[in-house]
Design an enzyme around this catalytic site. Structure first.
Site, mmCIF file in Angstrom:
data_model
loop_
_atom_site.group_PDB
_atom_site.id
_atom_site.type_symbol
_atom_site.label_atom_id
_atom_site.label_comp_id
_atom_site.label_asym_id
_atom_site.label_seq_id
_atom_site.Cartn_x
_atom_site.Cartn_y
_atom_site.Cartn_z
ATOM 1 N N ARG A 165 8.240 -34.295 24.583
ATOM 2 C CA ARG A 165 7.775 -34.134 25.830
ATOM 3 C C ARG A 165 8.539 -35.097 27.067
ATOM 4 O O ARG A 165 7.989 -36.069 27.400
ATOM 5 C CB ARG A 165 6.744 -32.849 26.341
ATOM 6 C CG ARG A 165 6.980 -32.437 28.333
ATOM 7 C CD ARG A 165 5.888 -31.873 28.366
ATOM 8 N NE ARG A 165 6.337 -30.416 27.937
ATOM 9 C CZ ARG A 165 5.989 -29.102 28.450
ATOM 10 N NH1 ARG A 165 4.985 -29.498 29.710
ATOM 11 N NH2 ARG A 165 6.337 -27.964 28.086
ATOM 12 N N HIS B 76 14.318 -26.004 27.477
ATOM 13 C CA HIS B 76 12.419 -25.817 26.884
ATOM 14 C C HIS B 76 12.823 -24.497 25.595
ATOM 15 O O HIS B 76 12.169 -23.672 26.024
ATOM 16 C CB HIS B 76 11.692 -25.418 28.267
ATOM 17 C CG HIS B 76 10.364 -24.936 27.650
ATOM 18 N ND1 HIS B 76 9.612 -26.010 26.092
ATOM 19 C CD2 HIS B 76 8.954 -24.822 28.382
ATOM 20 C CE1 HIS B 76 8.432 -25.776 26.631
ATOM 21 N NE2 HIS B 76 8.122 -25.014 27.489
ATOM 22 N N GLN C 256 9.164 -22.224 24.570
ATOM 23 C CA GLN C 256 9.251 -21.632 25.269
ATOM 24 C C GLN C 256 9.027 -20.176 25.433
ATOM 25 O O GLN C 256 9.155 -19.122 25.027
ATOM 26 C CB GLN C 256 9.214 -22.128 26.960
ATOM 27 C CG GLN C 256 9.167 -21.443 27.609
ATOM 28 C CD GLN C 256 7.072 -20.734 28.048
ATOM 29 O OE1 GLN C 256 6.758 -21.601 28.258
ATOM 30 N NE2 GLN C 256 7.071 -18.645 27.983
ATOM 31 N N ASP D 52 10.300 -18.195 37.237
ATOM 32 C CA ASP D 52 9.429 -19.738 36.698
ATOM 33 C C ASP D 52 9.479 -20.603 38.692
ATOM 34 O O ASP D 52 10.729 -20.323 39.124
ATOM 35 C CB ASP D 52 10.294 -20.511 35.760
ATOM 36 C CG ASP D 52 9.894 -22.315 35.398
ATOM 37 O OD1 ASP D 52 8.797 -21.913 35.662
ATOM 38 O OD2 ASP D 52 10.284 -22.862 35.061
ATOM 39 N N CYS E 5 6.901 -18.193 32.791
ATOM 40 C CA CYS E 5 6.591 -19.148 31.326
ATOM 41 C C CYS E 5 5.175 -20.207 31.059
ATOM 42 O O CYS E 5 4.241 -20.614 30.520
ATOM 43 C CB CYS E 5 7.213 -20.374 31.192
ATOM 44 S SG CYS E 5 7.482 -21.507 32.647
ATOM 45 N N ARG F 53 2.745 -19.039 22.175
ATOM 46 C CA ARG F 53 3.027 -20.041 21.923
ATOM 47 C C ARG F 53 2.845 -21.330 20.653
ATOM 48 O O ARG F 53 3.680 -21.799 19.827
ATOM 49 C CB ARG F 53 3.460 -21.458 22.716
ATOM 50 C CG ARG F 53 3.587 -20.859 24.686
ATOM 51 C CD ARG F 53 4.943 -21.082 24.630
ATOM 52 N NE ARG F 53 5.147 -22.784 24.124
ATOM 53 C CZ ARG F 53 4.897 -23.829 25.143
ATOM 54 N NH1 ARG F 53 4.731 -23.454 26.659
ATOM 55 N NH2 ARG F 53 5.499 -24.505 24.307
#
Ligand code: CP
Ligand code: NVA
Length: 325
Positions: A103, A130, A133, A222, A262, A290
């Protein structure tokens, strides 16, 4: 076939469906407490330049459940590109571990890790994308809707990394996808153009919230300021306020629409608690998935095949005429 998991655009429709099938199977096994350890004896290095709750825990638990060892590197100790170049970090990790999760702020850093390592690299979020996700989101959406065909997903808010990965998903899987954002906060032009070119469904960007949400099966939002944009928080809050997801906004979508996020969420900013905690919200199903989708990604990329190598190294060696890297 894909050898790293960096960008959903690198996968084809079958690749995505296969990952989702595997994730469904792994979720069932997890719920039945059945042990499945195809990565026994393997190890995974994890690099987090930005904070994380969901991604870090789900990867650590995921590699453990698959029989491997996860090592979260202390970011202060490695400082990608400062203490050592990104390619040199990749070349070192390559000699010890069997996979890398990263990340980073810079998307290019993850790309460079992948191109300098013979082991698979998994994008755990960059400023640009991402994908982990969105794979988990897709599993949750399919669980609630049964199928993707003809679904409309409305993403409301910033055209950010999560939105961009959703657009890549829409380029591969037949859904309609609409982004409603304030002027100036659209998704990257290249990602939009790619989706418009490749998607079977309708993909569009608008500043009109109602146009995007009308007829939607899922309303997604988000944070208004992503990690690294904290100093813009107040300024963005004023611009994005008309795009807050409230009960009234949910009423513009289909009656059985789900609400998605998310996480982490800033309650009473991009979404009211009433919606986030309400009956349409599936945010914790997304979060739960996830674990299962990332296990599917790790098992697919890291499991050793007949030649004892992971698919990436096996492919690399074939490409090198069978010589060792
Ligand atoms: N959604 C997500 O990636 O959460 P974290 O930032 O907590 O990992
Ligand atoms: N867009 C958000 C997603 C967090 C999971 C960020 O990048 O901070």
């Amino acid at each position: 076939m894909f050898y790293d998991f960096i960008n959903l655009a690198d996968l084809d429709e079958d690749d995505i469906y296969e990952l989702l099938e595997l994730a469904d199977g792994l979720k069932k096994m997890h719920r039945e407490s059945r042990v499945y350890q195809p990565l026994e004896g393997q190890s995974l290095a994890m690099i987090f330049e930005k904070p994380s709750l969901r991604t870090r825990v789900s990867f650590e638990v995921g590699i453990f459940e698959l029989g491997g060892l996860g090592i979260v590197l202390d970011y202060g100790q490695i400082k990608l590109g400062e203490r050592e170049s990104v390619p040199d970090v990749a070349r070192n990790l390559d000699r010890w571990v069997d996979g890398i999760v990263a990340r980073t702020f810079s998307h290019d850093a993850v790309v460079q890790l992948a191109s300098n390592a013979s082991i698979p690299v998994i994008n755990a979020l960059t400023d640009k994308l991402h994908p982990c996700q969105v794979l988990a989101d897709a599993q949750a959406l399919r669980e609630h809707k049964g199928d993707f065909n003809g679904l409309k997903v409305a993403f409301v808010g910033d055209g950010n990394n999560v939105c961009a990965s959703w657009m890549n998903f829409a380029a591969r899987i037949p859904i309609d996808f609409a982004l409603a954002c304030p002027p100036g906060f659209e998704v990257d032009e290249d990602i939009y153009e790619f989706a418009r070119r490749e998607a079977e469904g309708e993909v569009f960007v608008t500043n009109d919230l109602e146009e995007a949400v009308d007829g939607a099966d899922a309303v997604y939002t988000d944070v208004w300021a992503s990690m690294g944009q904290e100093e813009e928080q107040a300024e963005r809050a004023a611009v994005f306020r008309p795009y807050q997801i409230t009960k009234d906004v949910m009423a513009m979508a289909k009656k059985d629409a789900v609400f998605m996020h998310c996480l982490p969420a800033k309650r009473e900013q991009e979404v009211t608690s009433e919606v986030m905690d309400g009956p349409q919200s599936i945010v914790f199903d997304q979060s739960e998935n996830r674990l299962h989708t990332q296990k599917a990604v790790m098992a697919t990329l890291m499991e050793r095949r007949e030649d004892g190598l992971c698919p990436k190294l096996s492919h690399h060696q074939r490409g090198q005429g069978g010589e060792s890297a």
